[in-house]
Scaffold this active site. Structure first.
Site, PDB file in Angstrom:
ATOM      1  N   ASP A 139       1.288  -6.205  -7.593  1.00 51.13           N
ATOM      2  CA  ASP A 139       0.797  -5.905  -6.300  1.00 51.13           C
ATOM      3  C   ASP A 139       1.918  -5.098  -5.345  1.00 51.13           C
ATOM      4  OD1 ASP A 139       0.092  -6.318  -3.487  1.00 51.13           O
ATOM      5  OD2 ASP A 139      -0.608  -8.466  -3.683  1.00 51.13           O
ATOM      6  N   ARG A 161       1.872  -3.884  -2.035  1.00 52.53           N
ATOM      7  CA  ARG A 161       1.362  -3.873  -0.777  1.00 52.53           C
ATOM      8  C   ARG A 161       2.801  -4.296   0.142  1.00 52.53           C
ATOM      9  NH1 ARG A 161      -3.980  -7.415  -0.371  1.00 52.53           N
ATOM     10  NH2 ARG A 161      -2.794  -8.542  -1.965  1.00 52.53           N
TER      11      ARG A 161
END
EC number: 3.5.4.25
Length: 187
Positions: A121, A123
């Site tokens: 991930d 983000r």
């Protein structure tokens, strides 16, 4: 941070009348959808862009259902959705399509990202702090299942976590299981 902030515009929708404002950070333009008044203990959903789910109605994820759930809640109680432009857990649309193809061959979402050379991930939630400070929000009721979003808000008081549990289908069952078992999502 060198952030540009748009004017506020009206956004009538099937969930009610909202206002929108955009925050431009380098090459990404994020959107805040809100219903006034914005209170210090606001209802908040941090939502990462998912073109395939949000706009095209993909059944491979629960993104559209979570976004719509948040808009329904906010239309009744006031609050905001911070819509972050970080497609595919931050790998972008092009790479997300390549990850989808790997998923078609049996890899799960995490394995597909790793096959493409990405972390699980990518983000980043730094802009969220800027946006919340801009609106003078210090206390929130967070609509999420994602522990990373909770952890990213250390400078804010989370009064409560509101689950975003949506229906499953045969196309997203494995995806949701991976989110629960491997990513620690509260499902």
């Amino acid at each position: 941070m060198n952030i540009k902030i748009s004017n506020i515009a009206k956004l009538p929708s099937k969930y009610g009348d909202f206002k929108i404002q955009s925050f431009k950070d380098k090459d990404k333009e994020h959107l805040v959808i809100f219903k006034e008044p914005i209170l210090d203990n606001t209802l908040l959903r941090i939502h990462s862009e998912c073109l395939t789910g949000d706009a095209l109605g993909s059944l491979k994820c629960d993104c559209q259902a979570q976004l719509h759930h948040a808009l329904q809640l906010i239309s009744k109680e006031n609050g905001m959705v911070i819509y972050l432009r970080q497609e595919g857990r931050g790998i972008g649309l092009f790479n997300k399509v390549n990850a989808y193809e790997l998923q078609d061959r049996g890899f799960n979402t995490i394995e597909a990202n790793h096959q493409l050379g990405f972390e699980t991930d990518l983000r980043d939630y730094k802009i969220v702090e800027y946006i919340l400070n801009y609106y003078k929000i210090k206390k929130i009721n967070l609509i999420t299942n994602n522990p990373n979003k909770i952890n990213s808000l250390k400078n804010f008081e989370i009064l409560q976590r509101i689950p975003s549990i949506t229906p499953t289908n045969k196309h997203n069952q494995n995806y949701l299981e991976i989110k629960k078992e491997s990513l620690g999502h509260f499902l």
